[in-house]
Motif scaffolding. Structure first.
Motif, short mmCIF file in Angstrom:
data_model
loop_
_atom_site.label_atom_id
_atom_site.label_comp_id
_atom_site.label_asym_id
_atom_site.label_seq_id
_atom_site.Cartn_x
_atom_site.Cartn_y
_atom_site.Cartn_z
N ASP A 94 -94.56 48.94 -34.89
CA ASP A 94 -93.19 48.50 -34.61
C ASP A 94 -93.02 48.16 -33.12
O ASP A 94 -92.44 47.13 -32.76
CB ASP A 94 -92.18 49.58 -35.01
CG ASP A 94 -92.07 49.74 -36.52
OD1 ASP A 94 -92.39 48.77 -37.24
OD2 ASP A 94 -91.68 50.83 -36.97
N LEU A 95 -93.52 49.03 -32.25
CA LEU A 95 -93.45 48.77 -30.82
C LEU A 95 -94.26 47.53 -30.47
O LEU A 95 -93.80 46.68 -29.70
CB LEU A 95 -93.97 49.98 -30.04
CG LEU A 95 -94.08 49.80 -28.52
CD1 LEU A 95 -92.72 49.49 -27.91
CD2 LEU A 95 -94.71 51.03 -27.88
N ASP B 266 -95.00 44.94 -32.29
CA ASP B 266 -94.32 43.72 -32.72
C ASP B 266 -93.20 43.34 -31.76
O ASP B 266 -93.03 42.17 -31.42
CB ASP B 266 -93.76 43.91 -34.13
CG ASP B 266 -93.10 42.66 -34.67
OD1 ASP B 266 -93.79 41.64 -34.87
OD2 ASP B 266 -91.88 42.68 -34.87
N SER B 267 -92.45 44.33 -31.28
CA SER B 267 -91.36 44.05 -30.35
C SER B 267 -91.89 43.52 -29.02
O SER B 267 -91.35 42.57 -28.45
CB SER B 267 -90.54 45.33 -30.10
OG SER B 267 -89.91 45.76 -31.29
N GLN C 85 -93.24 39.87 -29.48
CA GLN C 85 -92.16 38.89 -29.61
C GLN C 85 -91.47 38.65 -28.27
O GLN C 85 -91.16 37.51 -27.92
CB GLN C 85 -91.14 39.36 -30.66
CG GLN C 85 -91.69 39.43 -32.07
CD GLN C 85 -92.27 38.10 -32.54
OE1 GLN C 85 -91.69 37.03 -32.30
NE2 GLN C 85 -93.42 38.15 -33.19
N HIS C 86 -91.22 39.71 -27.51
CA HIS C 86 -90.54 39.57 -26.22
C HIS C 86 -91.39 38.76 -25.24
O HIS C 86 -90.90 37.83 -24.59
CB HIS C 86 -90.23 40.93 -25.62
CG HIS C 86 -89.56 40.85 -24.28
ND1 HIS C 86 -88.21 40.64 -24.15
CD2 HIS C 86 -90.07 40.92 -23.03
CE1 HIS C 86 -87.91 40.60 -22.85
NE2 HIS C 86 -89.01 40.78 -22.16
N PHE D 169 -87.89 46.28 -21.70
CA PHE D 169 -88.75 45.09 -21.77
C PHE D 169 -88.68 44.26 -20.51
O PHE D 169 -89.66 43.58 -20.15
CB PHE D 169 -88.37 44.24 -22.98
CG PHE D 169 -88.79 44.83 -24.29
CD1 PHE D 169 -90.10 45.19 -24.52
CD2 PHE D 169 -87.86 45.04 -25.30
CE1 PHE D 169 -90.49 45.74 -25.72
CE2 PHE D 169 -88.24 45.59 -26.51
CZ PHE D 169 -89.56 45.95 -26.73
#
Length: 237
Positions: free
Chosen positions: A11-12, A14-15, A18-19, A105
């Motif tokens: 999950d981390l 993927d974030s 994407q960022h 981020f």
């Protein structure tokens, strides 16, 4: 820039992917430490984001092996905020910086930029590259011709960096693709041509041009270089 993220929290991961992609970076992800080490034997990155707790090979062991074999790629360690010993060990093993989880981020992106600027500064005394009337500010990712600023999206600026970094030399399409795109991104056969065409339209043709070398790749040259001997490997277009 081209980044490899080694993180087993999907999950981390993927974030983060994407960022960083939204800000124009090419990002690959690997969740297994041993696989990442093998992967880095064959692929070149501008930066590695490396978690410590990984399956099969932990991040500190992976980093130590990278440094042992002479790989100087900048490494930003992802650590738990309370694990001071892990941070100290990471720096001792050869990490360039660390950031504690959970992180913002924006801070992660800023630290990534700082590490790549530091490496550029080690390779050259300034992040400013001047060629005649053209000035590239690689830290700010800004291009100027005389008193005019030319706005380039991140990927077009990266393409210009690649070509100007080898001014007068042919850069293969395969190398450009590897440096512009993550392995998981769809980069079709005409994608590089599309970015080259966009960049050509924005450059002052009276000074700098991008030449297609058929069957080989591309080269950037200034008009004062055009009369020099043509490089081998194909015909100019």
């Amino acid at each position: 820039m081209r980044i490899l993220l080694v993180e087993d929290n999907l999950d981390l991961a993927d974030s983060v992917v994407q960022h960083l992609r939204r800000t124009g970076n090419a990002v690959d992800h690997e969740a297994d430490g041993l696989n990442a080490l093998r992967f880095l034997e064959h692929e070149r990155y501008d930066l590695v984001l490396l978690d410590i707790g990984l399956p099969r090979m932990d991040g500190l062991s992976l980093l130590a092996e990278l440094r042992r074999r002479g790989d100087a790629t900048p490494v930003l360690m992802l650590t738990e905020r309370s694990d001071i010993e892990d941070r100290i060990n990471a720096l001792d093993v050869g990490a360039d910086d660390y950031i504690g989880k959970p992180f913002d981020f924006r801070e992660l992106a800023a630290r990534c930029r700082a590490l790549t600027r530091r490496r550029q500064a080690q390779a050259q005394t300034s992040s400013l590259v001047r060629i005649g009337p053209m000035l590239m500010d690689n830290a700010a990712r800004r291009l100027r011709f005389g008193d005019r600023t030319i706005d380039l999206p991140n990927r077009e600026y990266s393409l210009l960096e690649i070509l100007v970094g080898r001014l007068g030399q042919v850069v293969s399409k395969a190398e450009i693709t590897n440096r512009l795109f993550a392995l998981s991104e769809e980069a079709g056969s005409n994608t590089v041509e599309l970015y080259v065409a966009r960049l050509r339209k924005k450059l002052p043709q009276q000074f700098l041009r991008i030449v297609t070398v058929r069957g080989t790749g591309y080269l950037a040259e200034t008009l004062r270089d055009c009369a020099q001997a043509q490089p081998s490997g194909g015909a100019h277009e």
